[in-house]
Design a protein around this motif. Sequence first.
Motif, PDB file in Angstrom:
ATOM      1  N   GLU A 179      59.904 -15.346  45.226  1.00  0.00           N
ATOM      2  CA  GLU A 179      60.767 -14.186  45.517  1.00  0.00           C
ATOM      3  C   GLU A 179      61.592 -13.788  44.298  1.00  0.00           C
ATOM      4  O   GLU A 179      61.812 -12.600  44.041  1.00  0.00           O
ATOM      5  CB  GLU A 179      61.670 -14.493  46.720  1.00  0.00           C
ATOM      6  CG  GLU A 179      60.927 -14.314  48.046  1.00  0.00           C
ATOM      7  CD  GLU A 179      61.481 -15.171  49.179  1.00  0.00           C
ATOM      8  OE1 GLU A 179      62.674 -15.531  49.123  1.00  0.00           O
ATOM      9  OE2 GLU A 179      60.705 -15.485  50.112  1.00  0.00           O
ATOM     10  N   LEU A 180      62.008 -14.784  43.552  1.00  0.00           N
ATOM     11  CA  LEU A 180      62.788 -14.516  42.334  1.00  0.00           C
ATOM     12  C   LEU A 180      61.953 -13.703  41.332  1.00  0.00           C
ATOM     13  O   LEU A 180      62.412 -12.703  40.783  1.00  0.00           O
ATOM     14  CB  LEU A 180      63.198 -15.858  41.724  1.00  0.00           C
ATOM     15  CG  LEU A 180      64.361 -15.846  40.765  1.00  0.00           C
ATOM     16  CD1 LEU A 180      65.664 -15.685  41.542  1.00  0.00           C
ATOM     17  CD2 LEU A 180      64.394 -17.169  39.990  1.00  0.00           C
ATOM     18  N   TYR A 181      60.705 -14.134  41.107  1.00  0.00           N
ATOM     19  CA  TYR A 181      59.820 -13.402  40.193  1.00  0.00           C
ATOM     20  C   TYR A 181      59.499 -12.016  40.745  1.00  0.00           C
ATOM     21  O   TYR A 181      59.311 -11.066  39.996  1.00  0.00           O
ATOM     22  CB  TYR A 181      58.538 -14.198  39.939  1.00  0.00           C
ATOM     23  CG  TYR A 181      58.670 -15.218  38.837  1.00  0.00           C
ATOM     24  CD1 TYR A 181      58.645 -14.831  37.500  1.00  0.00           C
ATOM     25  CD2 TYR A 181      58.843 -16.566  39.118  1.00  0.00           C
ATOM     26  CE1 TYR A 181      58.780 -15.761  36.482  1.00  0.00           C
ATOM     27  CE2 TYR A 181      58.979 -17.504  38.114  1.00  0.00           C
ATOM     28  CZ  TYR A 181      58.948 -17.094  36.793  1.00  0.00           C
ATOM     29  OH  TYR A 181      59.084 -18.021  35.789  1.00  0.00           O
ATOM     30  N   GLU A 182      59.418 -11.942  42.073  1.00  0.00           N
ATOM     31  CA  GLU A 182      59.119 -10.658  42.719  1.00  0.00           C
ATOM     32  C   GLU A 182      60.201  -9.625  42.368  1.00  0.00           C
ATOM     33  O   GLU A 182      59.900  -8.468  42.085  1.00  0.00           O
ATOM     34  CB  GLU A 182      59.052 -10.854  44.234  1.00  0.00           C
ATOM     35  CG  GLU A 182      58.317  -9.737  44.959  1.00  0.00           C
ATOM     36  CD  GLU A 182      57.190 -10.299  45.811  1.00  0.00           C
ATOM     37  OE1 GLU A 182      57.496 -11.170  46.644  1.00  0.00           O
ATOM     38  OE2 GLU A 182      56.041  -9.873  45.617  1.00  0.00           O
ATOM     39  N   LYS A 183      61.442 -10.071  42.381  1.00  0.00           N
ATOM     40  CA  LYS A 183      62.567  -9.179  42.059  1.00  0.00           C
ATOM     41  C   LYS A 183      62.417  -8.597  40.659  1.00  0.00           C
ATOM     42  O   LYS A 183      62.899  -7.514  40.373  1.00  0.00           O
ATOM     43  CB  LYS A 183      63.901  -9.936  42.154  1.00  0.00           C
ATOM     44  CG  LYS A 183      64.347 -10.150  43.576  1.00  0.00           C
ATOM     45  CD  LYS A 183      65.831 -10.507  43.655  1.00  0.00           C
ATOM     46  CE  LYS A 183      66.138 -11.021  45.050  1.00  0.00           C
ATOM     47  NZ  LYS A 183      66.600 -12.425  45.048  1.00  0.00           N
TER      48      LYS A 183
END
Length: 201
Positions: A179-183
């Motif tokens: 999710e962090l990379y998705e942001k």
Amino acid sequence: LIFLVSSLLYRVSLMMKPQVVFVLGGPGAGKGTQCSKIVENYSYTHLSAGDLLRAERAREGSEFGQLIANYIKEGKIVPVEITINLLRKAMEETMEKDAKKFRFLIDGFPRNEDNLQGWNTVMDGKADVKFVLFFDCSNEVCIHRCLERGKSSGRTDDNRESLEKRIQTYLQSTRPIIELYEKHGKVRTIDASRSVDEVSK
Ligand SMILES: *[C@@H]1O[C@H](CO)[C@@H](O)[C@H](O)[C@H]1NC(C)=O
């Protein structure tokens, strides 16, 4: 001469910087299988954090063997220093043999916040992470595949008890990393519940 040498060193250092794709997804999502297929036709080297750890566990005289064995059996994440050192050594060895092999699929890493921080600290400026390749797969499909694999893989962690722990670890620790990379717009998601050939296509 100094100019020539320094420009050569500069070019070598540019050439040598590994380009990394992190491959993430739950246990049984097909990361290893699909990485092998990517390697067939693209100039990537596949490094599985799990395989490197299992090899280190089995290596005669390894000071970390027993520790790694305990973590794997418990479905827990091995301390980050150990994993990063193995990854780093594998990347260096690959590029020493062939300087053109600087693209890496790193499968099963980073698995949690601690892994990510460790990577950012140790590898800062030493490797470029291009994106995260995310194999998205339902827990039911993943569990089924792992239990099937457990019948023949001989892996000590392909049993129901270890699996449930691995899935918990994945949901609690690895999903937030994705999710962090998705942001940052750095995730490529693949529906990994389909067949091997469909996913590969
Ligand atoms: C690799 O390329 C060949 C030739 O285009 C193709 O037949 C094969 O299916 C490809 N392999 C994979 C795993 O995609």
